[in-house]
Design an enzyme around this catalytic site. Sequence first.
Site, PDB file in Angstrom:
ATOM      1  N   HIS A 104       5.997   9.982   0.204  1.00  0.00           N
ATOM      2  CA  HIS A 104       5.625   9.677   1.700  1.00  0.00           C
ATOM      3  C   HIS A 104       6.019   8.393   2.206  1.00  0.00           C
ATOM      4  O   HIS A 104       5.398   7.966   3.345  1.00  0.00           O
ATOM      5  CB  HIS A 104       3.893   9.861   1.843  1.00  0.00           C
ATOM      6  CG  HIS A 104       3.664  11.187   1.372  1.00  0.00           C
ATOM      7  ND1 HIS A 104       3.628  12.418   1.984  1.00  0.00           N
ATOM      8  CD2 HIS A 104       2.397  11.429   0.469  1.00  0.00           C
ATOM      9  CE1 HIS A 104       3.034  13.348   1.600  1.00  0.00           C
ATOM     10  NE2 HIS A 104       2.129  12.905   0.571  1.00  0.00           N
TER      11      HIS A 104
ATOM     12  N   GLU B 220      -6.801  16.062   7.509  1.00  0.00           N
ATOM     13  CA  GLU B 220      -5.632  16.441   8.684  1.00  0.00           C
ATOM     14  C   GLU B 220      -5.079  17.738   8.302  1.00  0.00           C
ATOM     15  O   GLU B 220      -5.001  18.025   6.945  1.00  0.00           O
ATOM     16  CB  GLU B 220      -4.723  15.240   8.766  1.00  0.00           C
ATOM     17  CG  GLU B 220      -4.714  14.492   9.918  1.00  0.00           C
ATOM     18  CD  GLU B 220      -3.680  13.431  10.041  1.00  0.00           C
ATOM     19  OE1 GLU B 220      -2.519  13.774   9.593  1.00  0.00           O
ATOM     20  OE2 GLU B 220      -3.982  12.560  10.869  1.00  0.00           O
TER      21      GLU B 220
ATOM     22  N   LYS C 145      -6.796   4.220  10.862  1.00  0.00           N
ATOM     23  CA  LYS C 145      -6.223   5.514  11.377  1.00  0.00           C
ATOM     24  C   LYS C 145      -7.241   6.114  12.273  1.00  0.00           C
ATOM     25  O   LYS C 145      -6.941   6.838  13.142  1.00  0.00           O
ATOM     26  CB  LYS C 145      -5.571   6.359  10.485  1.00  0.00           C
ATOM     27  CG  LYS C 145      -4.402   5.787   9.687  1.00  0.00           C
ATOM     28  CD  LYS C 145      -3.560   6.858   8.790  1.00  0.00           C
ATOM     29  CE  LYS C 145      -2.769   6.588   7.519  1.00  0.00           C
ATOM     30  NZ  LYS C 145      -1.886   5.357   8.128  1.00  0.00           N
TER      31      LYS C 145
ATOM     32  N   ARG D  57       3.631  -4.164  13.967  1.00  0.00           N
ATOM     33  CA  ARG D  57       4.499  -5.163  13.587  1.00  0.00           C
ATOM     34  C   ARG D  57       5.786  -4.681  13.547  1.00  0.00           C
ATOM     35  O   ARG D  57       6.229  -3.516  13.942  1.00  0.00           O
ATOM     36  CB  ARG D  57       4.041  -5.276  12.292  1.00  0.00           C
ATOM     37  CG  ARG D  57       4.209  -3.877  11.170  1.00  0.00           C
ATOM     38  CD  ARG D  57       4.121  -3.915   9.780  1.00  0.00           C
ATOM     39  NE  ARG D  57       3.744  -2.741   9.195  1.00  0.00           N
ATOM     40  CZ  ARG D  57       4.761  -1.836   8.827  1.00  0.00           C
ATOM     41  NH1 ARG D  57       5.940  -2.036   9.008  1.00  0.00           N
ATOM     42  NH2 ARG D  57       4.415  -0.716   8.295  1.00  0.00           N
TER      43      ARG D  57
HETATM   44  P1  ADP Z   1       1.120   5.718   6.168  1.00  0.00           P
HETATM   45  O1  ADP Z   1       0.302   4.783   6.886  1.00  0.00           O
HETATM   46  O2  ADP Z   1       0.960   5.698   4.637  1.00  0.00           O
HETATM   47  O3  ADP Z   1       2.602   5.192   6.490  1.00  0.00           O
HETATM   48  P2  ADP Z   1       1.162   8.160   7.676  1.00  0.00           P
HETATM   49  O4  ADP Z   1       0.234   8.662   8.517  1.00  0.00           O
HETATM   50  O5  ADP Z   1       2.436   7.431   8.645  1.00  0.00           O
HETATM   51  O6  ADP Z   1       1.041   7.064   6.705  1.00  0.00           O
HETATM   52  O7  ADP Z   1       2.141   9.247   6.966  1.00  0.00           O
HETATM   53  C1  ADP Z   1       3.245   8.868   6.173  1.00  0.00           C
HETATM   54  C2  ADP Z   1       3.969  10.314   6.026  1.00  0.00           C
HETATM   55  O8  ADP Z   1       3.009  11.270   5.343  1.00  0.00           O
HETATM   56  C3  ADP Z   1       4.555  11.011   6.976  1.00  0.00           C
HETATM   57  O9  ADP Z   1       5.763  10.434   7.456  1.00  0.00           O
HETATM   58  C4  ADP Z   1       4.796  12.654   6.532  1.00  0.00           C
HETATM   59  O10 ADP Z   1       5.777  12.482   5.716  1.00  0.00           O
HETATM   60  C5  ADP Z   1       3.352  12.485   5.927  1.00  0.00           C
HETATM   61  N1  ADP Z   1       2.312  13.027   6.440  1.00  0.00           N
HETATM   62  C6  ADP Z   1       1.208  12.290   6.991  1.00  0.00           C
HETATM   63  N2  ADP Z   1       0.424  13.317   7.755  1.00  0.00           N
HETATM   64  C7  ADP Z   1       1.042  14.493   7.416  1.00  0.00           C
HETATM   65  C8  ADP Z   1       0.435  15.787   7.942  1.00  0.00           C
HETATM   66  N3  ADP Z   1      -0.629  15.951   8.593  1.00  0.00           N
HETATM   67  N4  ADP Z   1       1.193  16.762   7.483  1.00  0.00           N
HETATM   68  C9  ADP Z   1       2.193  16.666   6.914  1.00  0.00           C
HETATM   69  N5  ADP Z   1       2.766  15.591   6.409  1.00  0.00           N
HETATM   70  C10 ADP Z   1       1.964  14.451   6.741  1.00  0.00           C
HETATM   71  P1  ADP Z   2       7.222   1.099   7.583  1.00  0.00           P
HETATM   72  O1  ADP Z   2       6.128   1.467   7.899  1.00  0.00           O
HETATM   73  O2  ADP Z   2       7.867  -0.314   8.180  1.00  0.00           O
HETATM   74  O3  ADP Z   2       8.631   2.086   7.939  1.00  0.00           O
HETATM   75  P2  ADP Z   2       6.593   1.190   4.914  1.00  0.00           P
HETATM   76  O4  ADP Z   2       5.661   2.338   5.247  1.00  0.00           O
HETATM   77  O5  ADP Z   2       7.551   1.134   3.872  1.00  0.00           O
HETATM   78  O6  ADP Z   2       7.409   0.720   6.142  1.00  0.00           O
HETATM   79  O7  ADP Z   2       5.799  -0.221   4.622  1.00  0.00           O
HETATM   80  C1  ADP Z   2       6.128  -1.281   4.899  1.00  0.00           C
HETATM   81  C2  ADP Z   2       5.666  -2.576   3.871  1.00  0.00           C
HETATM   82  O8  ADP Z   2       4.425  -2.791   4.105  1.00  0.00           O
HETATM   83  C3  ADP Z   2       5.749  -2.233   2.584  1.00  0.00           C
HETATM   84  O9  ADP Z   2       6.230  -3.184   1.655  1.00  0.00           O
HETATM   85  C4  ADP Z   2       4.421  -1.585   2.103  1.00  0.00           C
HETATM   86  O10 ADP Z   2       4.201  -1.655   0.912  1.00  0.00           O
HETATM   87  C5  ADP Z   2       3.761  -2.505   3.117  1.00  0.00           C
HETATM   88  N1  ADP Z   2       2.439  -1.826   3.594  1.00  0.00           N
HETATM   89  C6  ADP Z   2       2.450  -0.887   4.619  1.00  0.00           C
HETATM   90  N2  ADP Z   2       0.840  -0.796   4.960  1.00  0.00           N
HETATM   91  C7  ADP Z   2       0.402  -1.415   4.070  1.00  0.00           C
HETATM   92  C8  ADP Z   2      -1.110  -1.585   3.818  1.00  0.00           C
HETATM   93  N3  ADP Z   2      -2.056  -0.775   4.441  1.00  0.00           N
HETATM   94  N4  ADP Z   2      -1.410  -2.083   2.864  1.00  0.00           N
HETATM   95  C9  ADP Z   2      -0.742  -2.868   2.068  1.00  0.00           C
HETATM   96  N5  ADP Z   2       0.481  -2.717   2.302  1.00  0.00           N
HETATM   97  C10 ADP Z   2       0.988  -1.946   3.132  1.00  0.00           C
END
Ligand code: ADP
Ligand code: ADP
Length: 480
Positions: free
Chosen positions: A234, A199, A115, A291
């Site tokens: 989340h 953040e 990130k 992906r």
């Molecule tokens: P991941 O890699 O686990 O998907 P993301 O950065 O996409 O992580 O964040 C996943 C979720 O966490 C977001 O959809 C949101 O609900 C919450 N989130 C992430 N960053 C923030 C933020 N700065 N403020 C509020 N909610 C956040």
């Molecule tokens: P999407 O981002 O496609 O909406 P998710 O955040 O739920 O879906 O993640 C999709 C799949 O990938 C899940 O099985 C989750 O556990 C896995 N996943 C996502 N990011 C990672 C990571 N950095 N390490 C391991 N597994 C991950």
Amino acid sequence: MKKLLVANRGEIAVRVMRTAKKMGIKTVAVFSEIDRNAPHVKQADEAVCIGKSASKESYLRADKIIEVSKKLNVDAIHPGYGFLSENDAFAELCQKNNIIFVGPKPMSIKIMGSKLEAKKAVKTYNIPMVPGIDEAITDVSKAKTFANNIGFPILIKASAGGGGKGMRVVEKESELESQMQRAISEATSAFGDGSVFIEKYIKSPRHIEIQIIADSHGQIFHFFERECSIQRRHQKVIEEAPSSVLTETLRTKMGEAAIKVAKACDYIGAGTVEFLLDEQHNFYFLEMNTRLQVEHPVTELITGYDLVELQIRIARGEALQFKQTDLKINGHALELRVYAEDPMNDFLPSVGLLERYKLPHGEGIRVDNGYEEGMEIPIYYDPMLAKLITYGKNREEAIQIMRKAIDDFQVKGIKTTLPFGKFVCEHEAFKSGDFDTHFVKNYYKNEALNKYSEEEAKVAALIAVKQFLEDQKLLRLPNS
Ligand code: ADP
Ligand code: ADP
Ligand code: MG
């Protein structure tokens, strides 16, 4: 491309194979010992066991997967999502062995997999970002100064995080040190990388993401947005397209920003750029997933494109034969992730035997499914069973079809998120479109589903009475 190996399991492996078959491409499944009789194994033209049940000994064994590919003369590997899909070393290993990796270049995966690196890469492209630190932080006093500057609450995030894991909200300064230590140790054990950053915690955000498709001839398209604000831990549970809050202007702006993000990492293939949208409708770049996304079907339904087919065409080197202005939104689609989890017990995993498992059918219903009746849900993997996807000419219709489809989806033996889906579809905030990522926290309690269990018990009792009366009739027959 004559033969495609799908390096995954469950619904996504089945879904990728469906398109490969449609395109006349032979399919190879790989599987772990516990998945010997799984649908993805049965549906492939060839299938090879690559190890024990734990992912590390099977679905994450890059070396084994390459070995099988070479032995079976596989031309290309589709990684699905999760497992090796965002592993740049695996994409590179494919390249070295002259196997097409259906996905972006290793370098794009590497940049967006972190990130922090991602933020660095898009910085020069004028993309709005959540206020925060743009480097890994270990020094607590530095963190405190910074947090006070942007103001609490803040969010500590793992740079290598994914799937909603590795995030901690910190409400006040006194909690910062302990939360930071926890975040670092969690990130180290979950992702093998303890880098965390800070953040600003956006108060009432909506999660809006843009689907990107880029070919190897320099064309980058956006396939509109998906709204993914209904989350627990989340992580998304319900997604939809289009979002009910985006105006045409904002949609175009976010689409253009997403295309710039794709450019920033020299992207090829299908990818998703995630944003948060605040109450004033400002949007901020969160991350890019390099992906196919779990929720890609809602985009397929509103655009009429098969995204896996586009991925394969791009991987074959084809130039896409449409223009951005040819892409149109048609109707409305919803997706409910059917997880083997108990929504009446904090969404904890609910593994066991699928004693009964009957999928709903009908107009406007699509089920992307990875399980069958009689199967045991393994404890080793992500507990998603299927995705229930509905399509209607507008949002109301898609919700109505979803409610009916949830009723017709029969699962016995384990708990699932189906009743939770019904709760959401019947909730005023969801129906009106006025909700954010705190929907679950704001409106949902474990007891909220009691109503449905009572209803179910009543229906079961009525069925029992009806059966009793019918049996009595039959018993009386010989005398009449
Ligand atoms: P991941 O890699 O686990 O998907 P993301 O950065 O996409 O992580 O964040 C996943 C979720 O966490 C977001 O959809 C949101 O609900 C919450 N989130 C992430 N960053 C923030 C933020 N700065 N403020 C509020 N909610 C956040
Ligand atoms: P999407 O981002 O496609 O909406 P998710 O955040 O739920 O879906 O993640 C999709 C799949 O990938 C899940 O099985 C989750 O556990 C896995 N996943 C996502 N990011 C990672 C990571 N950095 N390490 C391991 N597994 C991950
Ligand atoms: Mg994300």
